[in-house]
Structures are given as C-alpha cells and as structure tokens.
Enzyme design. Structure first.
Site: not given
Length: 286
Positions: A122, A143
């Site tokens: 993240s 991601h």
C-alpha cells in the site's frame, strides 16, 4: 516470460492474497498460495471457492469457471520453497518491513534469477523493498485494489532500479488477468494511497469534530462527487488498522503533518472496531 506464464506464486493468504488467487484462477493461471498459518490457508480456500462460485453474479464480465476444476490449479502450502518453479511472484505479506525483508531474502534463495517479484504494498517504497534482494531490477510494485477480481485496472510502480523487462513482464501478467496497468514512479504511497488516505483521514476528523456523521460524509462523496463508495465506507472495507498503519508509514516517510493520523481512527482500532473484518467500524455489518 512473454506470453507463456507457467505458474504464479502468491505469498500471503490474507484478504488480498486470497482475492488475487481467485482472480488468477478465473483466468486459468495455475498458482501456489503460501502462508505461515494453516488456519489462514483453510480460511482462504473456503473464501476462494465461494468467490469462484458467486462473483460472476456481481461482475458478468468474469469468465465462468467450474469451481471444483479451478481449485485443482492452486496449491495451498506453508512451505515457501514450493514457489521454486513459479515464473512470477506476487507478495502480499503484512505492511511490516521486517516481515517483508525476510520474505524477499528467502525468495532470493529459492527463485530463479529471471523471476520478478511484484510487491502488492500500500505504501512502502518499492526501491527500499528492492534493496532487500540481490536483484533490485526485478522488483516492482503492483497495487491491486480490493477485491481485485472486480477491478480491471492496477497501479504499477517502478522502483529506482526496476528494469524495463520487469515492467513488460508485469504488464503481460496483468493482461492475462484482463487488467490494464497504469505505470507510475516510486514514492511512498504512490498515487492512489498518497491521495486516498488523506481523504479517509480528513473524513475521520470531520466525524470526530462533529461536523457530520459517517453516513453524511459518505453521501456527499457519492451523491455530489459521484464516487461509488465514500471515504469512510472505503476505510471500513480496507480495515481501520490497515489505514492507521499506512498513515503512519506515510507520516514517517514524508515527515509531513498532513499525514498525521486522526485520533478517532486510533481509538477505534484500540476498541477493535476495524470495519468489515470485525463486523463494526464506522458502520455495523452482519
């Protein structure tokens, strides 16, 4: 790898590792799912079977698969050495530097020289993760958004040393999953979380200050801005503990007060009001 993926290793059977594995199976890609916890693997197996059976009712564009047949294409294991014959690795372990560093050092001893490591992180720097390996040019950020099997776009992050070949290989893997890659450069939080966590954090401050309740905040974002989910619904989906940790990483990385975590978020985490995963966060579930 060109267009000939043999098998993909998925490290970590948490929320993201589980849905990425299901996503791979929807697209007929054999995989190995690794976790240190047998309990996590049992839970992941049940969730993946459920997704394979029912996700198509939510997203009609997903390939229709026979769940029983698809499950034969994944190996669930606590032995990370089982990824030795995988042609690509997607790492999803918790956002803890020591955990991640340990995994990458193990992978260096297990995987072939040509294998790329895709970090589904993240906020952590891809360049820093690459420095934990012997082949920084083959570490890249991918991601995935939650749940990945319902999303058709992925934020891809180039570290300082990430090679063009690794980028091309990653784009190819995502194409096999019917996903578009948006390629950006490496700074903690990248694009998506560097911006989205400011939204979630400030939304929590708005609730803490009594300006509006959670439902009102989210309604403004959905009805006025056209967002599918409001920032506090999103925080509940991600998990408030994960949001707090990511904010702490961003604050430590930039030393910028705009990433200072809202005290209400910390209080809710201390009370185990983590969102969907515990049945209660800004909203009640179940």
């Amino acid at each position: 790898m060109t267009n000939n993926v043999q098998k993909i290793g998925v490290i970590g059977a948490g929320t993201m590792g589980t849905c990425i594995t299901a996503d791979l199976l929807f697209h007929d890609v054999p995989c190995v799912l690794v976790d240190i916890s047998e309990h996590a693997l049992v839970k992941a197996k049940a969730e993946i079977e459920k997704v394979l059976r029912f996700a198509v009712t939510i997203n009609k564009d997903l390939p229709k698969v026979n769940a029983a047949d698809a499950m034969k294409k994944v190996l669930f294991t606590t032995d990370i050495r089982e990824v030795a014959d995988c042609s690509y690795i997607i790492e999803n372990v918790p956002e803890n530097w020591e955990y991640k560093e340990s995994v990458y050092k193990q992978l260096d001893d297990i995987c072939g020289e040509e294998v790329c490591y895709a970090a589904n992180t993240s906020c952590l720097s891809i360049t820093k993760l690459g420095a934990a390996t012997k082949k920084q040019e083959q570490v890249i950020g991918v991601h995935f958004m939650n749940p990945s099997y319902l999303k058709n776009t992925v934020e891809v992050i180039k570290g300082y040393h990430t090679s063009d070949a690794c980028v091309a290989e990653t784009v190819n893997v995502l194409k096999l999953m019917n996903k578009e890659a948006i390629i950006v450069n490496d700074y903690p939080g990248f694009v998506s979380n560097r911006i989205s966590h400011l939204f979630m954090n400030e939304a929590a401050f708005v609730v803490q200050d009594g300006v509006a309740d959670a439902a009102q905040v989210d309604a403004i974002f959905k009805k006025c801005y056209g967002h599918k989910m409001g920032p506090l619904e999103t925080a509940d989906l991600i998990g408030l503990d994960t949001v707090v940790h990511s904010l702490d990483v961003l604050y430590q990385s930039y030393q910028d007060s705009k990433f200072r975590c809202c005290p209400l978020l910390r209080k809710m985490v201390d009370a185990n009001l983590l969102g969907r995963k515990t049945g209660r966060g800004f909203y009640k579930y179940g």
